[in-house]
Each structure stands twice: as structure tokens, then as C-alpha cells.
Design a protein around this motif. Sequence first.
Motif, PDB file in Angstrom:
ATOM      1  N   ASP A  75       0.865  -1.186   0.000  1.00 60.38           N
ATOM      2  CA  ASP A  75       0.000   0.000   0.000  1.00 60.38           C
ATOM      3  C   ASP A  75       0.901   1.236   0.000  1.00 60.38           C
ATOM      4  OD1 ASP A  75      -2.960   0.792   0.312  1.00 60.38           O
ATOM      5  OD2 ASP A  75      -1.950   2.074   1.778  1.00 60.38           O
ATOM      6  N   GLU A  76       1.554   1.453  -1.116  1.00 52.53           N
ATOM      7  CA  GLU A  76       2.554   2.522  -1.221  1.00 52.53           C
ATOM      8  C   GLU A  76       1.857   3.871  -1.389  1.00 52.53           C
ATOM      9  OE1 GLU A  76       6.766   2.740  -3.434  1.00 52.53           O
ATOM     10  OE2 GLU A  76       5.058   2.583  -4.773  1.00 52.53           O
ATOM     11  N   SER A  77       1.456   4.469  -0.278  1.00 52.36           N
ATOM     12  CA  SER A  77       0.644   5.679  -0.356  1.00 52.36           C
ATOM     13  C   SER A  77       1.331   6.918   0.210  1.00 52.36           C
ATOM     14  CB  SER A  77      -0.680   5.455   0.382  1.00 52.36           C
ATOM     15  OG  SER A  77      -0.460   4.878   1.660  1.00 52.36           O
ATOM     16  N   GLU A  78       2.579   6.789   0.669  1.00 55.62           N
ATOM     17  CA  GLU A  78       3.304   7.951   1.184  1.00 55.62           C
ATOM     18  C   GLU A  78       3.653   8.896   0.036  1.00 55.62           C
ATOM     19  OE1 GLU A  78       5.302  10.213   4.268  1.00 55.62           O
ATOM     20  OE2 GLU A  78       3.824   8.600   4.280  1.00 55.62           O
ATOM     21  N   PRO A  79       3.230  10.159   0.080  1.00 56.84           N
ATOM     22  CA  PRO A  79       3.525  11.088  -1.019  1.00 56.84           C
ATOM     23  C   PRO A  79       5.014  11.130  -1.350  1.00 56.84           C
ATOM     24  CG  PRO A  79       1.936  12.070   0.471  1.00 56.84           C
ATOM     25  CD  PRO A  79       2.400  10.791   1.115  1.00 56.84           C
ATOM     26  N   GLY A  80       5.320  11.059  -2.619  1.00 53.93           N
ATOM     27  CA  GLY A  80       6.697  11.077  -3.086  1.00 53.93           C
ATOM     28  C   GLY A  80       7.299   9.700  -3.260  1.00 53.93           C
ATOM     29  N   THR A  81       6.562   8.654  -2.923  1.00 54.11           N
ATOM     30  CA  THR A  81       7.102   7.289  -2.963  1.00 54.11           C
ATOM     31  C   THR A  81       6.515   6.519  -4.139  1.00 54.11           C
ATOM     32  OG1 THR A  81       7.022   7.387  -0.545  1.00 54.11           O
ATOM     33  CG2 THR A  81       7.584   5.284  -1.527  1.00 54.11           C
ATOM     34  N   ALA A 112      -6.652   4.069   0.390  1.00 52.51           N
ATOM     35  CA  ALA A 112      -6.626   4.877   1.614  1.00 52.51           C
ATOM     36  C   ALA A 112      -5.200   4.921   2.145  1.00 52.51           C
ATOM     37  CB  ALA A 112      -7.556   4.285   2.673  1.00 52.51           C
ATOM     38  N   TYR A 113      -4.693   6.127   2.383  1.00 51.40           N
ATOM     39  CA  TYR A 113      -3.330   6.292   2.893  1.00 51.40           C
ATOM     40  C   TYR A 113      -3.122   5.523   4.191  1.00 51.40           C
ATOM     41  CZ  TYR A 113       0.604   8.576   5.255  1.00 51.40           C
ATOM     42  OH  TYR A 113       1.766   8.818   5.939  1.00 51.40           O
ATOM     43  N   ILE A 114      -4.109   5.554   5.060  1.00 44.95           N
ATOM     44  CA  ILE A 114      -3.948   4.994   6.398  1.00 44.95           C
ATOM     45  C   ILE A 114      -3.721   3.488   6.351  1.00 44.95           C
ATOM     46  CG2 ILE A 114      -6.405   4.577   6.820  1.00 44.95           C
ATOM     47  CD1 ILE A 114      -3.724   5.854   9.314  1.00 44.95           C
ATOM     48  N   CYS A 115      -4.108   2.832   5.253  1.00 49.92           N
ATOM     49  CA  CYS A 115      -3.910   1.383   5.161  1.00 49.92           C
ATOM     50  C   CYS A 115      -2.453   1.010   4.923  1.00 49.92           C
ATOM     51  CB  CYS A 115      -4.807   0.789   4.083  1.00 49.92           C
ATOM     52  SG  CYS A 115      -6.551   0.788   4.579  1.00 49.92           S
ATOM     53  N   GLY A 116      -1.588   1.991   4.759  1.00 49.38           N
ATOM     54  CA  GLY A 116      -0.162   1.718   4.771  1.00 49.38           C
ATOM     55  C   GLY A 116       0.341   1.416   6.169  1.00 49.38           C
ATOM     56  N   GLU A 156       0.409  -0.755   9.346  1.00 50.76           N
ATOM     57  CA  GLU A 156       0.230  -2.198   9.290  1.00 50.76           C
ATOM     58  C   GLU A 156      -1.051  -2.695   9.936  1.00 50.76           C
ATOM     59  OE1 GLU A 156       3.711  -3.917  11.011  1.00 50.76           O
ATOM     60  OE2 GLU A 156       3.259  -3.253  13.046  1.00 50.76           O
ATOM     61  N   THR A 157      -1.467  -2.123  11.052  1.00 44.58           N
ATOM     62  CA  THR A 157      -2.681  -2.641  11.686  1.00 44.58           C
ATOM     63  C   THR A 157      -3.934  -2.177  10.959  1.00 44.58           C
ATOM     64  OG1 THR A 157      -2.771  -0.806  13.284  1.00 44.58           O
ATOM     65  CG2 THR A 157      -1.552  -2.782  13.946  1.00 44.58           C
ATOM     66  N   ALA A 158      -3.895  -0.976  10.349  1.00 48.11           N
ATOM     67  CA  ALA A 158      -5.019  -0.537   9.512  1.00 48.11           C
ATOM     68  C   ALA A 158      -5.119  -1.417   8.276  1.00 48.11           C
ATOM     69  CB  ALA A 158      -4.841   0.925   9.114  1.00 48.11           C
ATOM     70  N   LEU A 159      -3.971  -1.814   7.738  1.00 48.25           N
ATOM     71  CA  LEU A 159      -3.944  -2.728   6.604  1.00 48.25           C
ATOM     72  C   LEU A 159      -4.606  -4.051   6.973  1.00 48.25           C
ATOM     73  CD1 LEU A 159      -0.898  -3.392   4.288  1.00 48.25           C
ATOM     74  CD2 LEU A 159      -2.219  -5.277   5.207  1.00 48.25           C
ATOM     75  N   LEU A 160      -4.284  -4.565   8.155  1.00 49.68           N
ATOM     76  CA  LEU A 160      -4.883  -5.829   8.589  1.00 49.68           C
ATOM     77  C   LEU A 160      -6.389  -5.701   8.737  1.00 49.68           C
ATOM     78  CD1 LEU A 160      -2.228  -6.990  11.215  1.00 49.68           C
ATOM     79  CD2 LEU A 160      -2.452  -7.704   8.825  1.00 49.68           C
ATOM     80  N   SER A 197      -8.302  -3.685   7.060  1.00 41.11           N
ATOM     81  CA  SER A 197      -8.828  -3.628   5.698  1.00 41.11           C
ATOM     82  C   SER A 197      -8.847  -5.010   5.051  1.00 41.11           C
ATOM     83  CB  SER A 197      -7.978  -2.670   4.865  1.00 41.11           C
ATOM     84  OG  SER A 197      -8.368  -2.672   3.513  1.00 41.11           O
ATOM     85  N   LEU A 198      -7.786  -5.762   5.266  1.00 46.08           N
ATOM     86  CA  LEU A 198      -7.694  -7.106   4.689  1.00 46.08           C
ATOM     87  C   LEU A 198      -8.781  -8.024   5.237  1.00 46.08           C
ATOM     88  CD1 LEU A 198      -6.012  -8.785   2.732  1.00 46.08           C
ATOM     89  CD2 LEU A 198      -4.435  -9.299   4.612  1.00 46.08           C
ATOM     90  N   GLU A 199      -9.204  -7.778   6.455  1.00 49.03           N
ATOM     91  CA  GLU A 199     -10.279  -8.571   7.061  1.00 49.03           C
ATOM     92  C   GLU A 199     -11.662  -8.084   6.646  1.00 49.03           C
ATOM     93  OE1 GLU A 199      -7.894  -9.665  11.221  1.00 49.03           O
ATOM     94  OE2 GLU A 199      -9.742  -8.505  11.286  1.00 49.03           O
ATOM     95  N   GLY A 200     -11.722  -6.994   5.862  1.00 44.28           N
ATOM     96  CA  GLY A 200     -13.012  -6.449   5.445  1.00 44.28           C
ATOM     97  C   GLY A 200     -13.565  -5.414   6.396  1.00 44.28           C
ATOM     98  N   ARG A 201     -12.736  -4.967   7.328  1.00 48.58           N
ATOM     99  CA  ARG A 201     -13.171  -3.955   8.290  1.00 48.58           C
ATOM    100  C   ARG A 201     -12.797  -2.557   7.804  1.00 48.58           C
ATOM    101  NH1 ARG A 201     -13.860  -6.681  13.353  1.00 48.58           N
ATOM    102  NH2 ARG A 201     -13.066  -8.830  13.252  1.00 48.58           N
ATOM    103  N   ARG A 202     -13.214  -1.557   8.574  1.00 43.49           N
ATOM    104  CA  ARG A 202     -12.832  -0.176   8.263  1.00 43.49           C
ATOM    105  C   ARG A 202     -11.322  -0.036   8.435  1.00 43.49           C
ATOM    106  NH1 ARG A 202     -12.895   5.208  10.707  1.00 43.49           N
ATOM    107  NH2 ARG A 202     -13.792   6.682   9.210  1.00 43.49           N
ATOM    108  N   GLY A 203     -10.686   0.626   7.487  1.00 40.65           N
ATOM    109  CA  GLY A 203      -9.238   0.794   7.543  1.00 40.65           C
ATOM    110  C   GLY A 203      -8.832   1.830   8.563  1.00 40.65           C
ATOM    111  N   GLU A 204      -8.657   1.413   9.801  1.00 39.27           N
ATOM    112  CA  GLU A 204      -8.177   2.310  10.853  1.00 39.27           C
ATOM    113  C   GLU A 204      -7.246   1.521  11.771  1.00 39.27           C
ATOM    114  OE1 GLU A 204     -11.749   3.704  12.702  1.00 39.27           O
ATOM    115  OE2 GLU A 204     -12.054   1.863  13.848  1.00 39.27           O
TER     116      GLU A 204
END
Length: 438
Positions: free
Chosen positions: A84-90, A169-173, A175-179, A181-188
Motif C-alpha cells: 500500500d505505497e501511499s506515502e507522497p513522493g514514494t 486509503a493512505y492509512i492502510c499503509g 500495518e494494523t489498519a492494513l490488517l 482492511s484485509l479482514e473487510g473492516r474499516r481501515g483504521e
Amino acid sequence: MSEPPLILTARMHAHPETSHTIATFEATGGYTALRTALDMGREAIVEEVKAANLRGRGGAGFPAGVKWGFLAPARPAYLVVNGDESEPGTFKDRQLMERDPHQLVEGTIISSLANEVNHAFIYIRGEYPKPARRVQAAVDEAYSAGYLGTNILGSGYDLELTVHLGGGAYICGEETALLNSLEGRRGEPRLKPPFFPAVRGLYMAPTIVNNIETLCNIAWIINNGGNAYSAIGPEDSPGRRMCSISGHVNRPGNYEIVEGITWRELIYEVAGGIRDGNELKAWVPGGASAPWFVPGEHLDTEVTKAAIDSNGSMTGSGAVIVMDHTTDMVAAAERLVRFFAHESCGQCTPCREGTTWLDMILRRMLAGHGRATDPDVLYDVSDNISPGVTWPPKMTTICPLGPSAVSPVASLLKHFPEEVAAAVERGTQVPVSIGMRV
């Protein structure tokens, strides 16, 4: 001393048109490391990665082998690859996924073997459809060739590999927000503790989360040895790493560098210097979350984790954003803050409210309605998000997104107070009509 060999981009340089195919990958030594790793066994793989001192390339720079050692003994366990490469400039992981996806797949299989994982996931940023297609095609080819699935190469080891495209979503970068999201939950993000992924991660099972670039180094380490990897570059930042350089340079792009060169060498030699003959004014050394560097203080600082950390910033995602003397630094800070305010998941009040307040103040200043109190208010809001406005940040939030918005504001106030004062002065000279709201 001769230049160390390319590790991450060698294949795409030698075979620019076909580097993404399994035929080219196998013809250039691909999947030989997997065969070696299957004979080595779990503990030997982990020891080689520890000997390499391979640092994570996603932002934190934590040694990958040490991180693997934290995995709790309960099973099943999972490996999640953070694309989830969402950091600006990356934009380095995008290139690795598009142009050498089998390198990632092989690294993922070996890392899964090392962590006793039988189901791994590659989570790719929602705005990356082409990289996702390339990675999925590589996974399909690996299944067909017997590198994935049941009884891999007759070893008795089984691994399923799932490619998952995020929702954007930037926040899914994080790791726990990514998890989530991967489970189908809200990415936070999740609270740590208790939700350290190595103990309670995906589906509340032990989980290792590694960055794309990190795992693209694994096959080379297995083929050449951890000691050979650690011998490249400085002791505390060994190996090669991808560096995304953008902004006001003559040759923006991705570069595979050996850390230890100076910022002067990186900007003026690797990236070709400042465009149009302009002067360097500032640069962001590690993605938009990182505090800024300026020429008078940092140009001859080494590009290593230790040197960057000691100067109050971070290597982060390896993204370097260069700004020349024509840049309005108040506008630059506002643009970065606006991104973080927009991408806040809203879970934590200091981030949800504070980032928006910072952006509103900066926008008002740029619109010609600056106030004499604005510098103090900017600092006060920043201090309430990240007490002391220091780096590494002290946090009032679950994840670092809030303090990330503080970085450009703190950098602006520290290095360019005269531009802040000029923005305020413009505002105090604007007549305000009765009833006008600003």
C-alpha cells in the motif's frame, strides 16, 4: 573500490522489456534461492537474514530478521506483504511490482517458509491496477510452475498466496489498519498493545508484515549469504535500497543506491542537480511524513539511517522531494498538511481535528488573511497533536498520521520563519470589511 552489484533492479536493467515474465526470471537465476531455502530450513533462513542486517524498507527501518523472531509460537501464522505505497513522493514499490514481480513472489515464499506460514497475502494499493495485474500474473505463473500450492517442488511445504487490492486509503499503509482492511473492516489502526501483529495480527493470529522492497532482497541474501549483503555500504545501513527522487531535479526517478553517500552526491550527481539552474532550498528526506532538511545544515550529511535520525528526520520510505528557491514554503507545507488532513481516518481527536485546523490556518494565510497570532497558533495545535513538536514524535494518537502532518509545519516554522512572517504581513495589510468572515 568497485561499485557493488545491483540487487533490486539488475533484471529490469538487463531485460527492460521482459523482466516481468517467468521465462526471463528463471533464465536469470530466479527461483534458485527458493530451492536453496527449502533445503536450508526455517532457522537457517532466519539466521542469514539476521546476518544481513536487512532493515525494513517501509518506513521504520527495523531489522527484518529480528522482526521475524518476534512471531508468537501459536499457529496458524500469516505473512502480509505491504504494497500500500501511499506515502507522497514514494513510487519505488510500484516499479518493483510492475517490472520484476517474480522477485517479490520468490521473496514472499522464502519468507513464508522462514516463518512457518502456509497462507500469505500481498496487499496492493487500490490506485495500482497495473502493478496488481503484474503481481497476480506472476502468482498464477508460480502456481503453474509448482512454486506455490501444495508440496512445493516436492518438499512437503504448502503455501497459498493471495493478492488483494485495497480500496485506496493512505492509512492502510499503517500495518494494523492494513490488517483491518484485509479482514473487510474499516481501515483504521489498532491499539498497540495489545494488537502487536506478531502476536495478534490478521484474524487475531500471529502475523508478520513486511514491505515490498524488503522482501525483494531476500532471494539475493539466500543466494549470496547474509554476510555478503551486510558488507555492502555502511555497517548500520547495509545493502542497497531504492530511492524515489522527485521535485525540482533534472533527473527525477527511482535509483538503487548504496547508503553512505551524502545528500550533495544524491541530489547533484545521482539526480542531476536542480533544474533550470536554480538553487536548492530544501528537501524532504524520507517521504512527506519526514521533517525537512535544508542545504546550510544537511547537504553534506550522509544518507544513512543513523545520520538522518541524529539530524531529526527519518529515512522513511526512501522518498526524496526536492524544492528549489522558487518554492513558496508556506504553500508547500499547506499542500502536505492538506493531504494528511484528508487522509485521517478520524479515529483520534487530535488527528481528526488538529490536522484540519492546521490546514485551515495555512490556507487562510495563503489567501491573504494571515494574523499575527498564526505562528503561535500553528505551533500550539502541533504541540497538542505531538507534544513538544520533537522528532521522533511523542504521540497523542494511535498511529503516526497526526504527527506526520506536524512535520511540515514544524519544518516551516523552524527553517523559514521569514516566509511565515511575510504571509502574516500580507494579511495584516488587507482591509477587513464589517461582517467579513475569514
